[in-house]
Structure formats: C-alpha cells, structure tokens
Design a protein around this motif. Sequence first.
Motif, PDB file in Angstrom:
ATOM      1  N   ALA A  45      -9.711  -0.488 -10.775  1.00 37.90           N
ATOM      2  CA  ALA A  45      -9.124   0.851 -10.637  1.00 37.90           C
ATOM      3  C   ALA A  45      -8.517   1.031  -9.244  1.00 37.90           C
ATOM      4  CB  ALA A  45     -10.181   1.917 -10.906  1.00 37.90           C
ATOM      5  N   ALA A  46      -9.216   0.556  -8.223  1.00 41.35           N
ATOM      6  CA  ALA A  46      -8.698   0.658  -6.854  1.00 41.35           C
ATOM      7  C   ALA A  46      -7.435  -0.176  -6.693  1.00 41.35           C
ATOM      8  CB  ALA A  46      -9.767   0.214  -5.857  1.00 41.35           C
ATOM      9  N   LEU A  47      -7.421  -1.370  -7.258  1.00 39.73           N
ATOM     10  CA  LEU A  47      -6.238  -2.226  -7.172  1.00 39.73           C
ATOM     11  C   LEU A  47      -5.050  -1.602  -7.905  1.00 39.73           C
ATOM     12  CD1 LEU A  47      -7.940  -5.683  -7.595  1.00 39.73           C
ATOM     13  CD2 LEU A  47      -6.813  -4.828  -5.538  1.00 39.73           C
ATOM     14  N   LEU A  58      -4.420   1.574  -8.071  1.00 40.27           N
ATOM     15  CA  LEU A  58      -3.890   2.587  -7.153  1.00 40.27           C
ATOM     16  C   LEU A  58      -3.047   1.955  -6.056  1.00 40.27           C
ATOM     17  CD1 LEU A  58      -7.011   4.907  -6.776  1.00 40.27           C
ATOM     18  CD2 LEU A  58      -4.877   5.405  -7.987  1.00 40.27           C
ATOM     19  N   VAL A  59      -3.507   0.840  -5.516  1.00 42.32           N
ATOM     20  CA  VAL A  59      -2.747   0.141  -4.476  1.00 42.32           C
ATOM     21  C   VAL A  59      -1.436  -0.377  -5.051  1.00 42.32           C
ATOM     22  CG1 VAL A  59      -2.750  -1.816  -2.892  1.00 42.32           C
ATOM     23  CG2 VAL A  59      -4.810  -0.439  -3.157  1.00 42.32           C
ATOM     24  N   ARG A  60      -1.485  -0.940  -6.252  1.00 41.77           N
ATOM     25  CA  ARG A  60      -0.268  -1.431  -6.906  1.00 41.77           C
ATOM     26  C   ARG A  60       0.726  -0.291  -7.093  1.00 41.77           C
ATOM     27  NH1 ARG A  60       2.257  -5.170 -10.032  1.00 41.77           N
ATOM     28  NH2 ARG A  60       0.676  -6.764  -9.749  1.00 41.77           N
ATOM     29  N   MET A  61       0.249   0.858  -7.535  1.00 40.13           N
ATOM     30  CA  MET A  61       1.120   2.001  -7.748  1.00 40.13           C
ATOM     31  C   MET A  61       1.795   2.421  -6.438  1.00 40.13           C
ATOM     32  SD  MET A  61       0.202   5.720  -9.405  1.00 40.13           S
ATOM     33  CE  MET A  61      -0.789   6.210  -7.995  1.00 40.13           C
ATOM     34  N   ALA A  62       1.042   2.441  -5.350  1.00 44.01           N
ATOM     35  CA  ALA A  62       1.604   2.814  -4.055  1.00 44.01           C
ATOM     36  C   ALA A  62       2.652   1.804  -3.595  1.00 44.01           C
ATOM     37  CB  ALA A  62       0.487   2.935  -3.018  1.00 44.01           C
ATOM     38  N   ILE A  63       2.379   0.519  -3.791  1.00 35.94           N
ATOM     39  CA  ILE A  63       3.338  -0.520  -3.401  1.00 35.94           C
ATOM     40  C   ILE A  63       4.602  -0.408  -4.247  1.00 35.94           C
ATOM     41  CG2 ILE A  63       3.766  -3.016  -3.424  1.00 35.94           C
ATOM     42  CD1 ILE A  63       0.821  -3.366  -2.579  1.00 35.94           C
ATOM     43  N   GLU A  64       4.458  -0.212  -5.542  1.00 35.27           N
ATOM     44  CA  GLU A  64       5.623  -0.104  -6.423  1.00 35.27           C
ATOM     45  C   GLU A  64       6.500   1.088  -6.051  1.00 35.27           C
ATOM     46  OE1 GLU A  64       3.745  -0.076 -10.259  1.00 35.27           O
ATOM     47  OE2 GLU A  64       3.891  -2.257 -10.470  1.00 35.27           O
ATOM     48  N   GLN A  65       5.890   2.157  -5.537  1.00 33.87           N
ATOM     49  CA  GLN A  65       6.651   3.354  -5.172  1.00 33.87           C
ATOM     50  C   GLN A  65       7.292   3.254  -3.795  1.00 33.87           C
ATOM     51  OE1 GLN A  65       4.087   6.746  -5.646  1.00 33.87           O
ATOM     52  NE2 GLN A  65       3.999   6.550  -7.852  1.00 33.87           N
ATOM     53  N   THR A  66       6.769   2.396  -2.924  1.00 29.71           N
ATOM     54  CA  THR A  66       7.265   2.385  -1.552  1.00 29.71           C
ATOM     55  C   THR A  66       7.940   1.091  -1.115  1.00 29.71           C
ATOM     56  OG1 THR A  66       5.101   1.711  -0.733  1.00 29.71           O
ATOM     57  CG2 THR A  66       5.548   4.071  -0.784  1.00 29.71           C
TER      58      THR A  66
END
Length: 85
Positions: A23-25, A27-35
């Motif tokens: 679940a934490a990964l 969230l990190v993936r989502m942040a990377i994909e957005q930025t």
Amino acid sequence: MTLRQSISARKQNGQDNICNARAALKLVRMAIEQTCPAGVLPSEEAVLLFYHPEPIHEGEALAKAVIETGRETNPMNAHMIEKTP
C-alpha cells in the motif's frame, strides 16, 4: 497461547506487513507518476515481469525513477548522483 497459535499470529503479522508495504509503495508510485517525466518509471506489470513480485523490487524500480528524474532535472549535479545499472 499455544505454539500453533503463536506461529499463526506471526504469519498473520507478516502478511499484514507485506500488505502495508504494498500500500505504501502504491502511494509512492502514484506520487512519482504525477510528478516525474513520463517513461522514467516502468509499469507495475513490467516490474513484475523483469524483477520479482516482492515489494523490495517495486521499491527498487521507484528509487531508480527518482534518481533518473534527478539526473534529468538537474544536469549540473548529474555527476554527483551514482549511476544505476
């Protein structure tokens, strides 16, 4: 608590830890994909194909994407960032 109950509880805790890590990964993936720029992060399917299904391998792919983005966005300091294979 019997030995069997103790082992069962430890197994459940381990499974909970893996679920929390995934679940934490995500969230990190989502942040990377957005930025980060497109193309620096392989898809989840590609990570499963080229690496392994354990959370550590998803973390490795995420870390490589962040490092690559650092190289691309700040070429003056690219020599300071260790190259990844």
